[in-house]
Design a protein around this motif. Structure first.
Motif: not given
Length: 161
Positions: A112-116
């Motif tokens: 999710w952090m990478e997607f963000d």
């Protein structure tokens, strides 16, 4: 990064300024009427946008707001960041505090952090200038301008009389 209603409204309001500031400062009342956003909501957003260095307030008669930077220098990500409307990582921090033995965040949190970050990078590449000069936006503006300046009374002159 989530794009909340607040974020969408702020982007819309900033685009409204980018389009209409050519004729002078843009009032919140004007934005409210054109975009259907409540005045109180706009006032809250513009306090953050002003603090974030994206808009400048112009006082006095004929006052309003204008962009603090050129439209090609303001990205959608800048607007979202000024609102503080980014992904809330406190859940991740709390999870790490609860599980001190675990040194790395869970795999799903990493994803999710990478997607963000990828979403933020994408939105950082879209500027107000691109929005304001998009063919569909210009098409809608043309229709609005015609409606706005169309005379309410039509007079027919008969030259034969």
């Amino acid at each position: 990064m989530k794009l909340s209603t607040k974020g969408r409204f702020a982007i819309t309001a900033m685009m409204d300024i980018a389009i209409h500031e050519r004729t002078g400062p843009v009032t919140l009342i004007g934005i409210s009427e054109r975009q259907g956003i409540s005045m109180s909501y706009l006032e809250q957003m513009f306090a953050k946008l002003r603090k974030g260095g994206l808009v400048e307030g112009i006082r006095g008669p004929g006052g309003g707001y204008r962009l603090a930077r050129r439209p090609e220098q303001v990205s959608v990500a800048d607007i979202i960041d000024a609102l503080g409307d980014t992904m809330n990582l406190t859940r991740l921090k709390q999870h790490q505090d609860e599980t001190e033995a675990e040194e790395e965040p869970p795999l799903t949190e990493k994803l999710w952090m990478e997607f963000d970050q990828q979403l933020h990078d994408f939105l950082d590449g879209i500027t107000l200038d691109q929005f304001a000069n998009h063919p569909e936006v210009l098409k809608v503006l043309g229709k609005q301008d015609i409606r706005q300046y169309r005379p309410r009374h039509h007079f027919i002159f008969d030259n034969a009389a």
